[in-house]
Design an enzyme around this catalytic site. Structure first.
Site, mmCIF file in Angstrom:
data_model
loop_
_atom_site.group_PDB
_atom_site.id
_atom_site.type_symbol
_atom_site.label_atom_id
_atom_site.label_comp_id
_atom_site.label_asym_id
_atom_site.label_seq_id
_atom_site.Cartn_x
_atom_site.Cartn_y
_atom_site.Cartn_z
ATOM 1 N N ASN A 168 -6.862 5.510 -3.423
ATOM 2 C CA ASN A 168 -5.478 5.238 -3.036
ATOM 3 C C ASN A 168 -5.467 4.066 -2.055
ATOM 4 O OD1 ASN A 168 -2.604 5.828 -2.735
ATOM 5 N ND2 ASN A 168 -3.119 6.605 -0.697
ATOM 6 N N HIS A 192 -3.219 2.696 1.231
ATOM 7 C CA HIS A 192 -2.218 3.156 2.189
ATOM 8 C C HIS A 192 -1.889 2.016 3.141
ATOM 9 C CE1 HIS A 192 0.008 6.010 4.619
ATOM 10 N NE2 HIS A 192 -0.596 5.549 5.685
ATOM 11 N N SER A 219 -5.359 0.095 3.948
ATOM 12 C CA SER A 219 -6.657 0.741 3.775
ATOM 13 C C SER A 219 -6.769 1.296 2.360
ATOM 14 C CB SER A 219 -6.818 1.910 4.759
ATOM 15 O OG SER A 219 -6.617 1.512 6.091
ATOM 16 N N ASP A 225 -3.883 11.147 3.032
ATOM 17 C CA ASP A 225 -4.286 9.853 3.603
ATOM 18 C C ASP A 225 -5.501 10.000 4.519
ATOM 19 O OD1 ASP A 225 -2.091 8.658 2.311
ATOM 20 O OD2 ASP A 225 -0.785 9.060 4.010
#
Length: 212
Positions: free
Chosen positions: A107, A109, A136, A145
């Site tokens: 992912n 973020h 990030s 996260d």
């Protein structure tokens, strides 16, 4: 060639960056599918323009989050992905689904994790008087996260900046670092080991790879 599956909820600008890098040969992989929980997500248009298969799985079809995630996991498995890329997919995934794809789901973020997990990161950075902000890329774990960071990019926050200015600055960097991490994974250079990240067999620190 690694099989890449991308999940989107919105415009899909990071998806476009990955598609472009696959098309140019920088990424030794192919985006085999794009799934969205939103029928009007522009990311679906980007995928269709690139000739990539798309699917829509709306949460309104299901009575609970658990039922949705069971169906989503089954749909994702249909694509037999080597790597799952979350590109603005605005749902919190269940622990079972995350565990199923452990070590092969990433992912991006919009903050310098572990700062500002969750939403409204740009405004929170401005309100805190931060002089820098960023993005990030991290492996996805059960903690929102909170998975180990692979790579970060930093941008300045100038006096008088508003959210739109900071967001635009961060997004430019996102379009650089996300395809790079996908490239590393597809080349077999990147893996998650427990709560750490290994790049070329070397354990990365809490902020991930130090990339200037």
């Amino acid at each position: 060639m690694k099989r890449i599956l991308v999940l989107v909820s919105g415009s899909g600008s990071n998806l476009q960056a990955i598609l472009d890098n696959c098309a140019s040969g920088k990424i030794a992989g192919e985006v085999v599918g794009v799934i969205s929980n939103k029928a009007d997500a522009y990311g679906l248009v980007r995928a269709q323009t690139a000739g990539v298969a798309t699917a829509i799985l709306a949460q309104q079809q299901f009575a609970s989050r658990a039922e949705y995630d069971v169906a989503l996991q089954a749909l994702m498995d249909d694509y037999q992905p080597d790597l799952v890329v979350l590109a603005g997919f605005m749902r919190i995934l269940s622990a079972d689904l995350v565990r199923h794809f452990a070590g092969r789901m990433i992912n991006i973020h919009p903050s310098l994790l572990p700062k500002y997990q969750g939403l409204h990161t740009h405004q929170r950075a401005i309100d805190a008087g931060d002089s820098e902000h960023g993005a990030s890329v991290h492996f996805v774990t059960e903690e929102l996260d909170g998975g180990p960071v692979i790579l970060q990019a930093r941008v300045p926050i100038f006096e008088g900046d508003d959210v739109e200015e900071v967001a635009a600055r961060v997004q430019v960097q996102e379009h650089s670092i996300y395809p790079l991490v996908v490239q590393w994974f597809c080349e077999g250079r990147l893996r998650m080991q427990g709560d750490t990240v290994l790049l070329d067999g070397i354990v990365l620190g809490p902020a991930g790879h130090a990339c200037e």
